[in-house]
Design a protein around this motif. Structure first.
Motif, PDB file in Angstrom:
ATOM      1  N   ILE A   1       0.864  -1.175   0.000  1.00  0.00           N
ATOM      2  CA  ILE A   1       0.000   0.000   0.000  1.00  0.00           C
ATOM      3  C   ILE A   1       0.910   1.238   0.000  1.00  0.00           C
ATOM      4  O   ILE A   1       1.259   1.774   1.051  1.00  0.00           O
ATOM      5  CB  ILE A   1      -1.020  -0.069   1.162  1.00  0.00           C
ATOM      6  CG1 ILE A   1      -2.009   1.062   1.073  1.00  0.00           C
ATOM      7  CG2 ILE A   1      -0.390  -0.197   2.516  1.00  0.00           C
ATOM      8  CD1 ILE A   1      -3.355   0.708   1.680  1.00  0.00           C
ATOM      9  N   PRO A   2       1.348   1.630  -1.219  1.00  0.00           N
ATOM     10  CA  PRO A   2       2.382   2.665  -1.315  1.00  0.00           C
ATOM     11  C   PRO A   2       1.897   4.088  -1.036  1.00  0.00           C
ATOM     12  O   PRO A   2       2.707   5.009  -1.008  1.00  0.00           O
ATOM     13  CB  PRO A   2       2.892   2.548  -2.760  1.00  0.00           C
ATOM     14  CG  PRO A   2       1.869   1.788  -3.508  1.00  0.00           C
ATOM     15  CD  PRO A   2       1.001   1.051  -2.524  1.00  0.00           C
ATOM     16  N   GLU A   3       0.619   4.251  -0.820  1.00  0.00           N
ATOM     17  CA  GLU A   3       0.104   5.579  -0.469  1.00  0.00           C
ATOM     18  C   GLU A   3       0.411   5.911   0.995  1.00  0.00           C
ATOM     19  O   GLU A   3       0.485   5.015   1.833  1.00  0.00           O
ATOM     20  CB  GLU A   3      -1.427   5.630  -0.664  1.00  0.00           C
ATOM     21  CG  GLU A   3      -1.900   5.422  -2.099  1.00  0.00           C
ATOM     22  CD  GLU A   3      -2.177   3.967  -2.448  1.00  0.00           C
ATOM     23  OE1 GLU A   3      -1.788   3.054  -1.655  1.00  0.00           O
ATOM     24  OE2 GLU A   3      -2.765   3.708  -3.513  1.00  0.00           O
ATOM     25  N   VAL A   4       0.535   7.188   1.321  1.00  0.00           N
ATOM     26  CA  VAL A   4       0.558   7.618   2.726  1.00  0.00           C
ATOM     27  C   VAL A   4      -0.886   7.503   3.221  1.00  0.00           C
ATOM     28  O   VAL A   4      -1.799   8.056   2.610  1.00  0.00           O
ATOM     29  CB  VAL A   4       1.043   9.081   2.854  1.00  0.00           C
ATOM     30  CG1 VAL A   4       0.920   9.559   4.300  1.00  0.00           C
ATOM     31  CG2 VAL A   4       2.478   9.209   2.371  1.00  0.00           C
ATOM     32  N   VAL A   5      -1.094   6.773   4.311  1.00  0.00           N
ATOM     33  CA  VAL A   5      -2.457   6.470   4.762  1.00  0.00           C
ATOM     34  C   VAL A   5      -2.777   7.329   5.996  1.00  0.00           C
ATOM     35  O   VAL A   5      -2.340   7.044   7.112  1.00  0.00           O
ATOM     36  CB  VAL A   5      -2.603   4.967   5.092  1.00  0.00           C
ATOM     37  CG1 VAL A   5      -4.054   4.645   5.413  1.00  0.00           C
ATOM     38  CG2 VAL A   5      -2.118   4.113   3.919  1.00  0.00           C
ATOM     39  N   ILE A   6      -3.561   8.384   5.758  1.00  0.00           N
ATOM     40  CA  ILE A   6      -3.796   9.398   6.797  1.00  0.00           C
ATOM     41  C   ILE A   6      -5.121   9.117   7.521  1.00  0.00           C
ATOM     42  O   ILE A   6      -6.147   8.886   6.877  1.00  0.00           O
ATOM     43  CB  ILE A   6      -3.839  10.799   6.155  1.00  0.00           C
ATOM     44  CG1 ILE A   6      -2.506  11.082   5.426  1.00  0.00           C
ATOM     45  CG2 ILE A   6      -4.119  11.885   7.208  1.00  0.00           C
ATOM     46  CD1 ILE A   6      -2.509  12.353   4.586  1.00  0.00           C
ATOM     47  N   PHE A   7      -5.081   9.132   8.833  1.00  0.00           N
ATOM     48  CA  PHE A   7      -6.307   8.952   9.621  1.00  0.00           C
ATOM     49  C   PHE A   7      -7.095  10.263   9.601  1.00  0.00           C
ATOM     50  O   PHE A   7      -6.665  11.268  10.186  1.00  0.00           O
ATOM     51  CB  PHE A   7      -5.981   8.576  11.069  1.00  0.00           C
ATOM     52  CG  PHE A   7      -5.341   7.226  11.215  1.00  0.00           C
ATOM     53  CD1 PHE A   7      -6.099   6.058  11.113  1.00  0.00           C
ATOM     54  CD2 PHE A   7      -3.976   7.098  11.457  1.00  0.00           C
ATOM     55  CE1 PHE A   7      -5.513   4.808  11.253  1.00  0.00           C
ATOM     56  CE2 PHE A   7      -3.385   5.848  11.591  1.00  0.00           C
ATOM     57  CZ  PHE A   7      -4.146   4.701  11.485  1.00  0.00           C
ATOM     58  N   GLU A   8      -8.249  10.243   8.930  1.00  0.00           N
ATOM     59  CA  GLU A   8      -9.053  11.467   8.795  1.00  0.00           C
ATOM     60  C   GLU A   8      -9.384  12.067  10.165  1.00  0.00           C
ATOM     61  O   GLU A   8      -9.307  13.282  10.356  1.00  0.00           O
ATOM     62  CB  GLU A   8     -10.358  11.139   8.046  1.00  0.00           C
ATOM     63  CG  GLU A   8     -11.239  12.342   7.784  1.00  0.00           C
ATOM     64  CD  GLU A   8     -12.487  11.978   6.977  1.00  0.00           C
ATOM     65  OE1 GLU A   8     -12.975  10.828   7.106  1.00  0.00           O
ATOM     66  OE2 GLU A   8     -12.969  12.830   6.218  1.00  0.00           O
ATOM     67  N   ASP A   9      -9.731  11.195  11.112  1.00  0.00           N
ATOM     68  CA  ASP A   9     -10.141  11.700  12.430  1.00  0.00           C
ATOM     69  C   ASP A   9      -8.998  12.340  13.213  1.00  0.00           C
ATOM     70  O   ASP A   9      -9.241  13.004  14.216  1.00  0.00           O
ATOM     71  CB  ASP A   9     -10.755  10.563  13.270  1.00  0.00           C
ATOM     72  CG  ASP A   9     -12.211  10.327  12.891  1.00  0.00           C
ATOM     73  OD1 ASP A   9     -12.728  11.046  12.011  1.00  0.00           O
ATOM     74  OD2 ASP A   9     -12.824   9.411  13.470  1.00  0.00           O
ATOM     75  N   SER A  10      -7.769  12.117  12.775  1.00  0.00           N
ATOM     76  CA  SER A  10      -6.635  12.714  13.503  1.00  0.00           C
ATOM     77  C   SER A  10      -6.367  14.141  13.050  1.00  0.00           C
ATOM     78  O   SER A  10      -5.602  14.860  13.705  1.00  0.00           O
ATOM     79  CB  SER A  10      -5.376  11.870  13.301  1.00  0.00           C
ATOM     80  OG  SER A  10      -4.826  12.083  12.008  1.00  0.00           O
ATOM     81  N   ILE A  11      -6.953  14.552  11.939  1.00  0.00           N
ATOM     82  CA  ILE A  11      -6.664  15.895  11.411  1.00  0.00           C
ATOM     83  C   ILE A  11      -7.352  16.926  12.300  1.00  0.00           C
ATOM     84  O   ILE A  11      -8.575  16.903  12.464  1.00  0.00           O
ATOM     85  CB  ILE A  11      -7.135  16.021   9.945  1.00  0.00           C
ATOM     86  CG1 ILE A  11      -6.390  14.993   9.084  1.00  0.00           C
ATOM     87  CG2 ILE A  11      -6.916  17.434   9.423  1.00  0.00           C
ATOM     88  CD1 ILE A  11      -6.928  14.854   7.679  1.00  0.00           C
ATOM     89  N   TYR A  12      -6.540  17.805  12.875  1.00  0.00           N
ATOM     90  CA  TYR A  12      -7.024  18.701  13.916  1.00  0.00           C
ATOM     91  C   TYR A  12      -6.290  20.029  13.772  1.00  0.00           C
ATOM     92  O   TYR A  12      -5.086  20.056  13.551  1.00  0.00           O
ATOM     93  CB  TYR A  12      -6.741  18.061  15.282  1.00  0.00           C
ATOM     94  CG  TYR A  12      -6.994  18.922  16.493  1.00  0.00           C
ATOM     95  CD1 TYR A  12      -8.295  19.220  16.905  1.00  0.00           C
ATOM     96  CD2 TYR A  12      -5.936  19.419  17.249  1.00  0.00           C
ATOM     97  CE1 TYR A  12      -8.520  19.995  18.047  1.00  0.00           C
ATOM     98  CE2 TYR A  12      -6.155  20.186  18.387  1.00  0.00           C
ATOM     99  CZ  TYR A  12      -7.450  20.479  18.776  1.00  0.00           C
ATOM    100  OH  TYR A  12      -7.668  21.234  19.891  1.00  0.00           O
ATOM    101  N   THR A  13      -7.040  21.117  13.862  1.00  0.00           N
ATOM    102  CA  THR A  13      -6.404  22.422  13.771  1.00  0.00           C
ATOM    103  C   THR A  13      -6.645  23.191  15.069  1.00  0.00           C
ATOM    104  O   THR A  13      -7.679  23.027  15.731  1.00  0.00           O
ATOM    105  CB  THR A  13      -6.963  23.252  12.600  1.00  0.00           C
ATOM    106  OG1 THR A  13      -8.385  23.357  12.740  1.00  0.00           O
ATOM    107  CG2 THR A  13      -6.658  22.604  11.254  1.00  0.00           C
TER     108      THR A  13
END
Lengths: 340, 340
Positions: free
Chosen positions: A275-287
Motif C-alpha cells: 500500500i504505497p500511499e501515505v495512509v492518513i487517519f481522517e479523524d486525527s486531522i485537527y487544527t
C-alpha cells in the motif's frame, strides 16, 4: 523503451522490478543478486534474467539457478540502473556505473552526496530532470515530503515538528528486533529524518524525534505543523483527497491501526499487501490556531516504489512531472481519495 | 498511625500495599479482592488480611483462602481507602465510602468528577490537603505532570505538544493486544491525556497525540515544549538532576531503550523491577530557540505508587508537600540524579 536493470533484489528491489515491467516506456534487463537464496529461486520462477557477481557464479550454478551473466554484463546492457543494494553498498557500486557511463537511481540508505539530487516526486521532480545520479529518499522521508509538500500548497508551512514511530523490522527479517521494547532511535534529537527532509526542502524548519516499536507492518508518523496562516480542517481534507499517493482513512470505517490497513490491502488483493500511499487517519486531522496536527501510517516496504519509477523518468527526461506521476499511478493502481 | 485499606489488588493495588507497609505513619488494614485467583493466593502467602464481597465468601473458602471479612468490614476499620478497582468501578464504590464517611483515593481510570481534586504531588499537593476524595491521575498523566511542573520552574511554559507511545499491555495481561500493530489510540487529536493534564494545570496549552505499540515494559513520551524565554540545555539538565522522581539516563551509558532500563531495575534488585521515576534520556534533551525537546520512559505499573502515598498524607493532612515527598521517596528508595 528504456532499458532498466536492478542491482539488488531485496525488499525494495523486487517491488521495483514488478513496477518496471508494468511501465509502457521501460523494459527490465534483469536483476542482480549476490546469493542464491529463496528470493533468487522465486526470481527465477518469475522468469527474470538473473545476473551475479563473478565470484558468485559457482554458488548459483550449484544451486541450479540459471544465470544470464555478471553484474557488469547487466549494467552494460542498461540505460539506467536502479541500485537497491544494502545501505552503503550503492556508493561502492557507483564506480562501476561511472565506468560504463550509466545513469543510476540510489536509495535513501545511501548518503545524500552519492547523487546530484535527493528526490521526492511531489516536491522536486523538475530538479532531477536529466541528472546522472538521483537518490530516492527513505520510506519515512518520502512520506514526510509527500505530506509536507501537499500541506504547503494549502498554506505556507512555518515549521514541522514530527514524531516517527518506526517499525522494528520488515516481515521477512527474522533476525531483527526488538520484540518487546521501545528504542529511541536515535536517542538524540533531532533524528536524521529531519536532516534528510532538508536534502530536498533545504530551508524548511523541521525537527523530528524517532522511536522504534516491535511491529513489522508499517511506520506511524504524528505531525504538528505550524502554518503562516490558519487553515480549516475541511481545506486540508479537500487537498488530501485531490492528491494521489495520499489516501484518507474515513472516520466511519473504524480503522485505527496499521494491522487493519494492511488487512484492507490483503482483502483488495494487492500484490504482497503493498500500500504505497501515505495512509492518513481522517479523524486525527485537527487544527488549533495556526497549527495542524495529523497522524498517518507508512508502508515501509512499498512507499518508495512509485518514486523510483518517477526518478527513472526524470533522469532520462522521458516525461514531465505530472505526466510521469500519472503514468506511474495508473500502472501501479495507486490511488487518492479514501482508502475504502 | 493512619489505617489504610486497599480496595482492589491488581497492578496498582499490590504495589500500593507494599508501599503502605513501609510508611512510618500508616498501617495496612488489609486488601480487598473479588476473585480467588493466583494474586489472592500470593496475598495470603504475604500475610495480608484479605476482605471479599459478600457474594465471594464461598468461592474464597472453597479455594482455601482465609478471609478476614467483607469489604464493608474492611472499610469500617479504615481511616482512608485507596481504591484501585478497575476503571469505572471506583465511582460505584464511592457510595460505600460515603455511607461510612470514609476518605478515599481514586485512580486515573475514574472520571475526574469522582473526586474533589485530581492530584500530582509535584504540581498541586497543597490543593489536596484535607480533601475527602482525591484522584491520582493515570500513569501517563503523572509522568507528563512531573515533567511539565519541573520544566516550568526553569522557564514559564507557553505550550506543550506531546506524543505518547503507549505500551499495549502490562506483563501479566495475557489477553490484551495488539501483538503486531500500531494503534492510534485514540485516533482523534487531542488525545484524552492533554485533557487529563488540564484537570491539574487548568490553563496549560497542551495537545497530545497517542499511539499504542506492542510492548509490555514502559510507555515512551516525546515532548516538544515551547517556553516563554529560551533556556539552555544545561539549565534543564541541572533542574532535572535536583528533582527527585525524575532520573536521567546518562548518554555515555549507551542505554537507548525501555528494555535496557528495566534490565537495570532487575539488576539493582528492585521489587518486581519497578522504576517509579520518570526516566529521561539525557541525549534527547535539545533546545532550539524557545523550544525544548525531550524523550523519556514511564513504568506504567509503578509510577503512580508514590503519588498514592502522598495523596493519603494530603487528604489526612499528615505532612507538608515537601515532608511527604521526602518520606515517600526515602521509604520507597525513589531517586533523583542519574539512573546509573
Amino acid at each position: 523503451m528504456i532499458k532498466v536493470s536492478l542491482n539488488g533484489y531485496g525488499t525494495i528491489g523486487k517491488r521495483v522490478a514488478n513496477a518496471i515491467i508494468l511501465q509502457p516506456d521501460m523494459e527490465l534487463v534483469g536483476i542482480a543478486k549476490t546469493s542464491p537464496n529463496y528470493e533468487a529461486l522465486v526470481a527465477q520462477k518469475l522468469g527474470y534474467r538473473i545476473f551475479v557477481p563473478e565470484n558468485s557464479v559457482k554458488s548459483f550454478e550449484e544451486s541450479g539457478i540459471k544465470i544470464a551473466g555478471t553484474i557488469e554484463d547487466m549494467i552494460k546492457e542498461s540505460d539506467i540502473v536502479v541500485d537497491t543494494t544494502p545501505n552503503g553498498v550503492g556508493a561502492k557500486y557507483k564506480e562501476t556505473y561511472q565506468k560504463f557511463s550509466k545513469k543510476a537511481i540510489f536509495q535513501g540508505g545511501e548518503k545524500a552526496n552519492v547523487a546530484e539530487v535527493s528526490f521526492s516526486a511531489l516536491c522536486n521532480y523538475d530538479e532531477a530532470i536529466n541528472k546522472q545520479y538521483i537518490r530516492v529518499v527513505s520510506c519515512n522521508t518520502t512520506a514526510l515530503l509527500r505530506t509536507i509538500c501537499t500541506i504547503n500548497s494549502v498554506s505556507k508551512i512555518e515549521k514541522v515538528r514530527a514524531t516517527i514511530v518506526r517499525r522494528a523490522a520488515d516481515p521477512k527479517e527474522v533476525k531483527k528486533g526488538p520484540i518487546n521494547s521501545l528504542v529511541a532511535d536515535p536517542v538524540s534529537v533531532p533524528s536524521h529524518h529531519a536532516k534528510d527532509v532538508n536534502t530536498v526542502l533545504k530551508d524548511l524548519d523541521i525537527v523530528s524525534m524517532a522511536v522504534i516499536a516491535p511491529t513489522t507492518l508499517m511506520h506511524v508518523h504524528l505531525l504538528n505543523i505550524t502554518l503562516k496562516t490558519a487553515v480549516s480542517r475541511e481545506d486540508v481534507i479537500s487537498k488530501i483527497l485531490e492528491t494521489p499517493r495520499l489516501v484518507l482513512v474515513r472516520g466511519k470505517s473504524e480503522i485505527t491501526s496499521t494491522a487493519e490497513i494492511i488487512e484492507v490491502a490483503r482483502d483488495l488483493g494487492k500484490l504482497r499487501n503493498d500500500i504505497p500511499e501515505v495512509v492518513i487517519f481522517e479523524d486525527s486531522i485537527y487544527t488549533k490556531g495556526n497549527e495542524l496536527f495529523l497522524m498517518y501510517a507508512v508502508h515501509q516496504e512499498s512507499i518508495v516504489v512509485p518514486e523510483n519509477i518517477d526518478a527513472i523518468r526524470a533522469s532520462m527526461n522521458l516525461a514531465s512531472k505530472n505526466e510521469s506521476i500519472r503514468i506511474t499511478n495508473a500502472t501501479l493502481n495507486i490511488k487518492g481519495g479514501y482508502l475504502i
